[in-house]
Write a protein that holds these residues in place. Structure first.
Motif, PDB file in Angstrom:
ATOM      1  N   ASN A 127      22.222  24.642  54.168  1.00  9.12           N
ATOM      2  CA  ASN A 127      22.679  25.348  52.975  1.00  9.12           C
ATOM      3  C   ASN A 127      21.479  25.851  52.178  1.00  9.12           C
ATOM      4  N   ALA A 128      21.697  26.898  51.410  1.00  8.37           N
ATOM      5  CA  ALA A 128      20.649  27.429  50.534  1.00  8.37           C
ATOM      6  C   ALA A 128      21.297  28.015  49.284  1.00  8.37           C
ATOM      7  N   GLY A 129      20.720  27.707  48.132  1.00  9.99           N
ATOM      8  CA  GLY A 129      21.160  28.305  46.878  1.00  9.99           C
ATOM      9  C   GLY A 129      20.130  29.337  46.453  1.00  9.99           C
ATOM     10  N   ILE A 130      20.555  30.596  46.341  1.00 11.22           N
ATOM     11  CA  ILE A 130      19.633  31.699  46.046  1.00 11.22           C
ATOM     12  C   ILE A 130      19.959  32.304  44.681  1.00 11.22           C
ATOM     13  N   ILE A 131      18.947  32.414  43.836  1.00 13.96           N
ATOM     14  CA  ILE A 131      19.131  33.053  42.527  1.00 13.96           C
ATOM     15  C   ILE A 131      19.591  34.487  42.770  1.00 13.96           C
ATOM     16  N   THR A 132      20.686  34.857  42.135  1.00  9.16           N
ATOM     17  CA  THR A 132      21.324  36.141  42.439  1.00  9.16           C
ATOM     18  C   THR A 132      20.454  37.355  42.109  1.00  9.16           C
ATOM     19  N   LYS A 133      19.479  37.199  41.233  1.00 10.51           N
ATOM     20  CA  LYS A 133      18.610  38.338  40.921  1.00 10.51           C
ATOM     21  C   LYS A 133      17.313  38.340  41.736  1.00 10.51           C
ATOM     22  N   THR A 149      28.938  31.561  51.087  1.00  9.01           N
ATOM     23  CA  THR A 149      30.120  30.701  51.066  1.00  9.01           C
ATOM     24  C   THR A 149      31.123  31.210  50.032  1.00  9.01           C
ATOM     25  N   GLY A 150      30.697  32.187  49.219  1.00 13.88           N
ATOM     26  CA  GLY A 150      31.533  32.673  48.134  1.00 13.88           C
ATOM     27  C   GLY A 150      31.468  31.781  46.899  1.00 13.88           C
ATOM     28  N   LYS A 151      30.631  30.742  46.966  1.00 16.46           N
ATOM     29  CA  LYS A 151      30.497  29.815  45.847  1.00 16.46           C
ATOM     30  C   LYS A 151      29.212  30.102  45.076  1.00 16.46           C
ATOM     31  N   PHE A 152      29.262  29.789  43.795  1.00 14.95           N
ATOM     32  CA  PHE A 152      28.118  29.972  42.913  1.00 14.95           C
ATOM     33  C   PHE A 152      27.940  28.717  42.073  1.00 14.95           C
ATOM     34  N   VAL A 153      26.703  28.426  41.708  1.00 16.18           N
ATOM     35  CA  VAL A 153      26.411  27.328  40.790  1.00 16.18           C
ATOM     36  C   VAL A 153      25.423  27.836  39.761  1.00 16.18           C
ATOM     37  N   GLU A 154      25.379  27.178  38.632  1.00 14.63           N
ATOM     38  CA  GLU A 154      24.381  27.489  37.621  1.00 14.63           C
ATOM     39  C   GLU A 154      23.356  26.380  37.619  1.00 14.63           C
ATOM     40  N   LYS A 155      22.085  26.771  37.479  1.00  8.83           N
ATOM     41  CA  LYS A 155      20.994  25.797  37.515  1.00  8.83           C
ATOM     42  C   LYS A 155      19.912  26.235  36.534  1.00  8.83           C
ATOM     43  N   GLU A 156      19.237  25.255  35.951  1.00  7.32           N
ATOM     44  CA  GLU A 156      18.136  25.555  35.038  1.00  7.32           C
ATOM     45  C   GLU A 156      16.932  26.010  35.857  1.00  7.32           C
ATOM     46  N   ILE A 157      16.488  27.219  35.570  1.00  6.80           N
ATOM     47  CA  ILE A 157      15.328  27.813  36.245  1.00  6.80           C
ATOM     48  C   ILE A 157      14.411  28.384  35.159  1.00  6.80           C
TER      49      ILE A 157
END
Length: 172
Positions: A127-133, A149-157
């Motif tokens: 799995n990989a979470g990629i910042i949308t911008k 996966t069609g899923k999104f999460v919010e994370k402090e960056i």
């Protein structure tokens, strides 16, 4: 693993200074894409401790941490990490130095590192979470045939809340 005058190695204590130098010299380049760092993050002591912690996680088969080395300059130009290894899944993270982005090195790195993870750790899905911008990272993850996966999460960056899109890549 070697390719294009580059070497992909598992981190070790012999690279304390090189790992520290990689993050220190790429601070401005990497900060927009990474969580806010501790005040001592850009110190050698921090990276010695962090590397030791990662080596312990590797021994426990809970993560794998690679460094990409330029054989000519003998310096680290990128990192590729697989964390939260559990139940046949893991999470991919990577970065490459500003001077070496856009040259296809991280593509080859992830291809080779993924093979290692599938073969040695019996991983079924990465799995990989990629910042949308982060357009460069989105382009890379798509080129690597990861699927959304069609899923999104919010994370402090970097002191802001950023939206990350979740991608996955099954063991072929």
């Amino acid at each position: 693993m070697e390719f294009n005058n580059l070497k992909l190695e598992i981190i070790s204590s012999k690279y304390y200074h090189s790992i520290y130098n990689y993050y220190k010299s790429n601070k401005e380049h990497l900060e927009p894409w990474e969580p806010t760092r501790a005040k001592d993050y850009y110190t050698l002591d921090f990276h010695i401790k962090r590397t030791d912690e990662r080596l312990d996680l590797i021994k426990k088969n809970q993560s794998m941490h690679f460094i990409l080395i330029n054989n000519i300059e003998d310096e680290i130009i990128g990192v590729c990490n697989y964390t939260h290894i559990n139940g046949g899944e893991c999470w991919l993270g990577y970065s490459i130095s500003k001077l070496n982005q856009g040259l296809g090195y991280m593509y080859k790195t992830v291809i080779n590192a993924n093979k290692h993870m599938f073969n040695k750790y019996n991983i079924k899905k990465i799995n990989a979470g990629i910042i949308t911008k982060n357009q460069r990272s989105l382009k890379l993850i798509n080129r690597l045939s990861f699927e959304s996966t069609g899923k999104f999460v919010e994370k402090e960056i970097n002191h802001k809340v950023e939206k990350l899109e979740i991608f996955s890549f099954p063991n072929p």
